[in-house]
Design a protein around this motif. Sequence first.
Motif, PDB file in Angstrom:
ATOM      1  N   TYR A 153       0.855  -1.198   0.000  1.00 39.27           N
ATOM      2  CA  TYR A 153       0.000   0.000   0.000  1.00 39.27           C
ATOM      3  C   TYR A 153       0.889   1.245   0.000  1.00 39.27           C
ATOM      4  O   TYR A 153       1.772   1.383   0.855  1.00 39.27           O
ATOM      5  N   GLY A 155      -0.683   4.522  -0.777  1.00 39.40           N
ATOM      6  CA  GLY A 155      -1.497   5.729  -0.717  1.00 39.40           C
ATOM      7  C   GLY A 155      -2.566   5.771  -1.793  1.00 39.40           C
ATOM      8  O   GLY A 155      -2.655   4.876  -2.643  1.00 39.40           O
ATOM      9  N   GLU A 227       8.835  -0.516   0.833  1.00 42.06           N
ATOM     10  CA  GLU A 227       8.847  -0.218   2.270  1.00 42.06           C
ATOM     11  C   GLU A 227       9.940  -1.050   2.937  1.00 42.06           C
ATOM     12  O   GLU A 227      10.147  -2.207   2.552  1.00 42.06           O
TER      13      GLU A 227
END
Length: 459
Positions: A153, A155, A227
């Motif tokens: 994810y 945004g 990430e």
Amino acid sequence: MDQRDDYDHLQKAGKRHLWMHFSRHGVYDDDHDIPVIVKGDGMYIWDSRGKRYLDALAGLFVVQVGHGRQELAEAAAKQAGELAFFPIWTFAHPMAIELAERIATYTPGDLNRVFFTSGGGEAVETAWKAAKQYFKLTGRPTKTKAISRQIAYHGTPHGALSITGIPSLKEAFEPLVPTTVHVPNTNFYRAPEHGDDVEAFGRWAADQIEEAIIAEGPDTVAAVFLEPVQNAGGCFPPPPGYFQRVREICDRHEVLLVSDEVICAFGRLGDMFGSNRYGYVPDMITCAKGLTSGYSPLGAMIASDRVMEPFLQGTNSFAHGYTFAGHPVSTAVAMANLDIFEREKLNEQVRETEGAFRGTLEKLLDLDIVGDVRGDGFFYGIELVKDKATKETFNDAESEKLLRGFLSKALFDHGLYCRADDRGDPVIQLSPPLIAEQSHFDEMEQTLRSVLTKAQSLL
Ligand code: PLP
């Protein structure tokens, strides 16, 4: 108005007027009320009926220093009294400058240039646009595509949503920005290759990025977004050596590495930045959430000197910005928040107690429904399975019944605010404020044990 009228009014007005995010509004009928949170203090929050909950998600991976910190409220009030608003479009104000300078002391390598945003999705959007323009300014205008990982994810703006790798979140908004490619993530529990050797798995997962770059054509790829620990899917830490190999791949093909640290920065992994923890230097970092501990909204894209260099030349400029980005109140709050980090040694505290946190959560592995407990720092995912021996997961209907029909509500009813998520396989996510202690770890474990034991009996 007495308390009862007040409660009824909030419910009625909330159901009539508030459009809540990522919410199924059809659920809120006369028999189902909206949970309304009215107060926070330390590790706990209270709802409008006075019931207390342990905040095991730090709001939404945000409230690092805990709730109810008066000094952050005072920092906000002081700044609003002095200069409540001024933009950073061709002007500056002291707090934006001082915060940018301070952030640069925490970043890895030469990531010295801070572009403020209002939040995380805007930071991701900014990084992609900066990468595209960087290559246009340096004579490689066809390098425009973004690579990211499946189920990640990043945004909700169109660009960031295109980078997001969760098909169910994207379908309603197609067509999106077409130039994105998704590669496997680092879910070792369900490794499609090298399931018995985490380092070999890491090399394989990194090489998937290189294969994607080559398949697309290196002269078309601008950036890779990763990430440090992938949140969606339930906390996938990087295998040892993964980021070092990705760094080499990006260098080989002149692709910018963006470390999306919207969750993983500011102590979540026991360091100011997740890239510091795992020992790699990206070209850009995106961050938000913990920067202010949520006492005021703020995000940032932080670029290396090399990325910034062409933007410093002649009449070049980055035609991009947000009215509220680098807001004086938010930057003042961030400075005071970082003071708390340093005074209370929050990163050190996370590193000292993360082993105890992990150990406490791992006790849950004796339950049949708990397949995996994974994460780092104060950031954990607990994957639920139908059959532990085979790792068989739940089908969509079972997952819906288990997570939405039972677990989310039962955990909340038992006084634990956390998240039951099924964007990959079903997981419970825990990401408490960084002030959590053993008694809070125990409270999480005990509540989860009692609710998951009930869940098992429903299967
Ligand atoms: N990137 C990551 C890794 C996130 O976890 C999030 C939000 O959770 C975002 C981007 C989007 O941040 P925001 O909701 O502040 O726009």
